[in-house]
Design a protein around this motif. Sequence first.
Motif, mmCIF file in Angstrom:
data_model
loop_
_atom_site.group_PDB
_atom_site.id
_atom_site.type_symbol
_atom_site.label_atom_id
_atom_site.label_comp_id
_atom_site.label_asym_id
_atom_site.label_seq_id
_atom_site.Cartn_x
_atom_site.Cartn_y
_atom_site.Cartn_z
ATOM 1 N N VAL A 77 1.179 -1.237 -0.168
ATOM 2 C CA VAL A 77 0.191 0.129 -0.067
ATOM 3 C C VAL A 77 0.690 1.537 0.128
ATOM 4 O O VAL A 77 0.774 2.435 -0.593
ATOM 5 C CB VAL A 77 -0.626 -0.385 1.311
ATOM 6 N N ALA A 78 1.919 1.056 0.708
ATOM 7 C CA ALA A 78 2.886 2.595 1.296
ATOM 8 C C ALA A 78 3.834 2.667 -0.037
ATOM 9 O O ALA A 78 3.730 3.552 -0.679
ATOM 10 C CB ALA A 78 4.426 2.347 1.666
ATOM 11 N N GLY A 79 4.079 1.703 -1.199
ATOM 12 C CA GLY A 79 4.886 1.367 -2.653
ATOM 13 C C GLY A 79 3.700 2.011 -3.476
ATOM 14 O O GLY A 79 3.605 3.171 -4.138
ATOM 15 N N PHE A 80 2.267 1.715 -3.427
ATOM 16 C CA PHE A 80 1.666 2.438 -4.761
ATOM 17 C C PHE A 80 1.013 3.796 -4.628
ATOM 18 O O PHE A 80 1.288 4.595 -5.213
ATOM 19 C CB PHE A 80 -0.100 1.484 -4.324
ATOM 20 N N TYR A 81 0.967 4.547 -2.714
ATOM 21 C CA TYR A 81 0.388 5.660 -2.919
ATOM 22 C C TYR A 81 2.330 6.462 -2.918
ATOM 23 O O TYR A 81 2.078 7.666 -3.037
ATOM 24 C CB TYR A 81 0.837 5.726 -1.270
ATOM 25 N N VAL A 82 3.254 6.172 -2.899
ATOM 26 C CA VAL A 82 4.306 6.536 -3.435
ATOM 27 C C VAL A 82 4.326 6.783 -4.838
ATOM 28 O O VAL A 82 5.075 8.043 -5.039
ATOM 29 C CB VAL A 82 5.644 5.959 -2.523
ATOM 30 N N GLY A 83 4.556 5.456 -5.080
ATOM 31 C CA GLY A 83 4.465 5.797 -7.112
ATOM 32 C C GLY A 83 3.110 6.678 -7.012
ATOM 33 O O GLY A 83 3.311 7.203 -8.548
ATOM 34 N N THR A 84 1.806 6.745 -7.147
ATOM 35 C CA THR A 84 1.011 7.423 -7.295
ATOM 36 C C THR A 84 1.185 8.431 -6.631
ATOM 37 O O THR A 84 1.362 9.547 -8.234
ATOM 38 C CB THR A 84 -0.678 7.243 -6.847
ATOM 39 N N GLU A 85 1.990 9.649 -5.561
ATOM 40 C CA GLU A 85 2.723 10.949 -5.992
ATOM 41 C C GLU A 85 3.587 11.226 -6.748
ATOM 42 O O GLU A 85 3.216 12.370 -6.954
ATOM 43 C CB GLU A 85 2.374 10.426 -4.108
ATOM 44 N N GLY A 87 3.919 9.547 -9.460
ATOM 45 C CA GLY A 87 3.383 10.075 -10.619
ATOM 46 C C GLY A 87 2.994 12.136 -10.727
ATOM 47 O O GLY A 87 2.391 11.897 -11.722
ATOM 48 N N VAL A 88 2.170 11.959 -10.357
ATOM 49 C CA VAL A 88 1.465 13.313 -10.203
ATOM 50 C C VAL A 88 2.096 14.246 -9.995
ATOM 51 O O VAL A 88 1.487 14.910 -10.994
ATOM 52 C CB VAL A 88 0.250 13.002 -8.705
ATOM 53 N N GLU A 89 2.991 14.349 -9.271
ATOM 54 C CA GLU A 89 3.933 15.253 -9.101
ATOM 55 C C GLU A 89 4.753 15.332 -10.666
ATOM 56 O O GLU A 89 4.858 16.605 -11.240
ATOM 57 C CB GLU A 89 5.100 14.702 -8.271
ATOM 58 N N ARG A 90 5.127 14.194 -11.634
ATOM 59 C CA ARG A 90 5.640 14.010 -13.172
ATOM 60 C C ARG A 90 4.370 14.615 -14.104
ATOM 61 O O ARG A 90 5.171 15.811 -15.022
ATOM 62 C CB ARG A 90 5.901 12.761 -12.709
ATOM 63 N N ILE A 91 3.740 14.167 -13.469
ATOM 64 C CA ILE A 91 2.187 14.965 -14.590
ATOM 65 C C ILE A 91 2.282 16.345 -14.688
ATOM 66 O O ILE A 91 2.137 17.318 -15.663
ATOM 67 C CB ILE A 91 1.024 14.314 -14.283
ATOM 68 N N TRP A 97 1.519 19.674 -1.979
ATOM 69 C CA TRP A 97 0.919 19.269 -0.878
ATOM 70 C C TRP A 97 -0.142 18.266 -1.754
ATOM 71 O O TRP A 97 -0.708 17.387 -1.462
ATOM 72 C CB TRP A 97 -0.032 20.182 0.345
ATOM 73 N N LYS A 98 -0.808 18.786 -2.595
ATOM 74 C CA LYS A 98 -1.624 18.863 -4.187
ATOM 75 C C LYS A 98 -1.500 17.136 -4.176
ATOM 76 O O LYS A 98 -2.514 16.419 -4.373
ATOM 77 C CB LYS A 98 -2.476 19.867 -5.192
ATOM 78 N N ASN A 99 -0.469 16.652 -4.630
ATOM 79 C CA ASN A 99 -0.018 16.136 -4.814
ATOM 80 C C ASN A 99 0.172 14.880 -3.867
ATOM 81 O O ASN A 99 -0.964 13.824 -4.046
ATOM 82 C CB ASN A 99 2.333 15.127 -5.868
ATOM 83 N N ALA A 100 0.314 14.782 -2.320
ATOM 84 C CA ALA A 100 -0.186 13.861 -1.775
ATOM 85 C C ALA A 100 -1.313 13.855 -1.402
ATOM 86 O O ALA A 100 -2.038 12.346 -1.492
ATOM 87 C CB ALA A 100 0.375 14.709 -0.279
ATOM 88 N N ALA A 131 -7.035 12.689 3.303
ATOM 89 C CA ALA A 131 -7.051 13.478 4.291
ATOM 90 C C ALA A 131 -6.031 13.368 5.144
ATOM 91 O O ALA A 131 -4.863 14.261 5.247
ATOM 92 C CB ALA A 131 -8.423 13.695 4.925
ATOM 93 N N ILE A 132 -5.790 11.816 5.407
ATOM 94 C CA ILE A 132 -4.350 11.532 6.375
ATOM 95 C C ILE A 132 -2.596 12.072 5.025
ATOM 96 O O ILE A 132 -2.641 12.281 5.948
ATOM 97 C CB ILE A 132 -4.592 9.457 5.921
ATOM 98 N N ALA A 133 -2.908 11.538 3.584
ATOM 99 C CA ALA A 133 -1.950 12.160 3.128
ATOM 100 C C ALA A 133 -1.764 12.829 3.266
ATOM 101 O O ALA A 133 -0.724 13.961 3.603
ATOM 102 C CB ALA A 133 -2.181 11.365 1.636
ATOM 103 N N THR A 134 -2.803 14.474 3.100
ATOM 104 C CA THR A 134 -2.788 15.960 3.080
ATOM 105 C C THR A 134 -2.190 15.725 4.339
ATOM 106 O O THR A 134 -1.338 17.063 4.533
ATOM 107 C CB THR A 134 -3.349 16.054 2.591
ATOM 108 N N ALA A 135 -3.308 15.713 5.319
ATOM 109 C CA ALA A 135 -2.461 16.040 7.154
ATOM 110 C C ALA A 135 -0.326 15.256 7.569
ATOM 111 O O ALA A 135 -0.341 16.489 7.688
ATOM 112 C CB ALA A 135 -3.116 15.371 8.193
ATOM 113 N N ALA A 136 -0.327 14.451 6.348
ATOM 114 C CA ALA A 136 1.032 14.128 7.251
ATOM 115 C C ALA A 136 1.751 14.934 6.288
ATOM 116 O O ALA A 136 2.956 14.642 7.021
ATOM 117 C CB ALA A 136 1.429 12.674 6.299
ATOM 118 N N GLU A 137 1.385 15.415 5.080
ATOM 119 C CA GLU A 137 2.010 16.716 3.987
ATOM 120 C C GLU A 137 2.560 17.415 4.755
ATOM 121 O O GLU A 137 4.308 18.002 4.970
ATOM 122 C CB GLU A 137 1.639 16.405 2.657
ATOM 123 N N PHE A 138 1.762 17.971 5.851
ATOM 124 C CA PHE A 138 1.069 19.300 6.256
ATOM 125 C C PHE A 138 2.176 19.308 7.381
ATOM 126 O O PHE A 138 3.286 20.140 8.174
ATOM 127 C CB PHE A 138 -0.466 19.665 6.362
#
Length: 143
Positions: A77-85, A87-91, A97-100, A131-138
């Motif tokens: 799950v963590a690996g999928f999240y990092v990969g998605t984040e 990928g969004v950053e690259r796009i 924080w929006k990527n997270a 919500a969790i990913a955004t909070a963690a990023e902040f």
Amino acid sequence: MEWVRVSGPPRVEVAIDMGNPFLSLTDALLKKNGTIAATRAGAEDTYHIIQKRNISSHDFEKTLKKMCKEGVYWGTVAGFYVGTEYGVERIRGTRDWKNAMIGGAVTGAVVSAVSNNKKDKIAIDAITGAAIATAAEFINYLT
């Protein structure tokens, strides 16, 4: 009076450069979260064994299997999240924080959908993941 700053416990970090930032980030987070999940599962089962006041080889085997299963699940799950984040950053071409938020939403929705949940539960899990990913990023920005 002189103030002495006390640092936290010693940190041990092992990083393997895989030649690609995406692979390196995914590998690092997979190992960290997998280890945390396995440790939590082991501690939980140890508590239950102590409550029973006896231990058997069956208990040990069951705990080891649970630790492996939880470690692989949460590491994935963590690996999928990092990969998605990533990928969004690259796009998007920007790092914020929006990527997270997007990565958390996609990860929450995918994990929920794979678990055969209904549409409402998938939407709730996507919102929770965002919500969790955004909070963690902040929180990361604060420290």
